[in-house]
Motif scaffolding. Structure first.
Motif, mmCIF file in Angstrom:
data_model
loop_
_atom_site.group_PDB
_atom_site.id
_atom_site.type_symbol
_atom_site.label_atom_id
_atom_site.label_comp_id
_atom_site.label_asym_id
_atom_site.label_seq_id
_atom_site.Cartn_x
_atom_site.Cartn_y
_atom_site.Cartn_z
ATOM 1 N N LEU A 197 67.713 62.728 74.003
ATOM 2 C CA LEU A 197 67.637 64.179 74.190
ATOM 3 C C LEU A 197 66.666 64.889 73.248
ATOM 4 O O LEU A 197 66.350 66.058 73.459
ATOM 5 N N TYR A 198 66.200 64.192 72.200
ATOM 6 C CA TYR A 198 65.393 64.861 71.181
ATOM 7 C C TYR A 198 64.107 64.093 70.887
ATOM 8 O O TYR A 198 64.122 62.887 70.720
ATOM 9 N N SER A 199 63.013 64.843 70.776
ATOM 10 C CA SER A 199 61.759 64.259 70.284
ATOM 11 C C SER A 199 61.735 64.421 68.770
ATOM 12 O O SER A 199 62.450 65.264 68.207
ATOM 13 N N LYS A 200 60.922 63.632 68.111
ATOM 14 C CA LYS A 200 60.778 63.747 66.653
ATOM 15 C C LYS A 200 60.321 65.159 66.274
ATOM 16 O O LYS A 200 60.802 65.733 65.303
ATOM 17 N N GLU A 201 59.415 65.694 67.063
ATOM 18 C CA GLU A 201 58.866 67.021 66.771
ATOM 19 C C GLU A 201 59.934 68.111 66.901
ATOM 20 O O GLU A 201 59.971 69.051 66.100
ATOM 21 N N ALA A 202 60.816 67.998 67.891
ATOM 22 C CA ALA A 202 61.870 68.998 68.084
ATOM 23 C C ALA A 202 62.910 68.937 66.966
ATOM 24 O O ALA A 202 63.537 69.952 66.644
ATOM 25 N N LEU A 203 63.095 67.763 66.377
ATOM 26 C CA LEU A 203 64.102 67.610 65.322
ATOM 27 C C LEU A 203 63.663 68.222 64.004
ATOM 28 O O LEU A 203 64.486 68.767 63.263
ATOM 29 N N THR A 204 62.380 68.159 63.703
ATOM 30 C CA THR A 204 61.887 68.669 62.422
ATOM 31 C C THR A 204 62.140 70.173 62.329
ATOM 32 O O THR A 204 61.739 70.930 63.205
ATOM 33 N N GLY A 205 62.870 70.569 61.285
ATOM 34 C CA GLY A 205 63.221 71.973 61.082
ATOM 35 C C GLY A 205 64.576 72.356 61.649
ATOM 36 O O GLY A 205 65.045 73.465 61.404
ATOM 37 N N MET A 206 65.219 71.464 62.389
ATOM 38 C CA MET A 206 66.515 71.763 62.995
ATOM 39 C C MET A 206 67.622 71.684 61.949
ATOM 40 O O MET A 206 67.673 70.757 61.154
ATOM 41 N N GLN A 207 68.504 72.674 61.960
ATOM 42 C CA GLN A 207 69.677 72.629 61.088
ATOM 43 C C GLN A 207 70.775 71.871 61.808
ATOM 44 O O GLN A 207 71.040 72.105 62.992
ATOM 45 N N ILE A 208 71.406 70.954 61.073
ATOM 46 C CA ILE A 208 72.444 70.106 61.650
ATOM 47 C C ILE A 208 73.660 70.104 60.727
ATOM 48 O O ILE A 208 73.629 70.670 59.633
#
Length: 113
Positions: A56-67
């Motif tokens: 569901l996630y690309s590396k680019e979409a994950l960068t900066g995401m709060q988890i």
């Protein structure tokens, strides 16, 4: 099916924190498709995690995401990598993982309760 009931003191042992993913890289040595994540937990520092979230996630979409993650597990070796925290997510019908995130920006390292 639900899991066995736990006490409040059992829950208090779990250290759940907010963090921001600062890098995501392919984890080619893992048996299942995974990423190597570096996560900033503020005063707790930067921790690494292996996560099977490639559907569901690309590396680019994950960068900066709060988890949200559990930060008080012992290190776990996966292939040649040591995972230092467990990123939390919800399993879908096909076992794909949707990450748990904050609805608004929060400071890294805050406790979940």
């Amino acid at each position: 099916m639900t899991k066995p009931e736990i006490s409040w003191s059992d829950f208090e042992k779990i250290d759940l924190r907010s963090g921001t993913i600062i890098s995501a890289k392919d984890f080619l040595e893992a048996r299942n498709p995974s990423y190597k994540l570096e996560i900033d937990f503020g005063d707790l520092g930067i921790k690494k995690s292996s996560a099977q979230i490639t559907e569901l996630y690309s590396k680019e979409a994950l960068t900066g995401m709060q988890i949200l993650a559990v930060v008080n597990f012992p290190k776990k070796q996966i292939a040649n990598f040591f995972s230092e925290c467990l990123v939390l997510g919800v399993y879908g019908e096909n076992k794909e993982v949707t990450l748990l995130t904050t609805s608004l920006p929060v400071k890294n390292g805050l406790e979940v309760g």
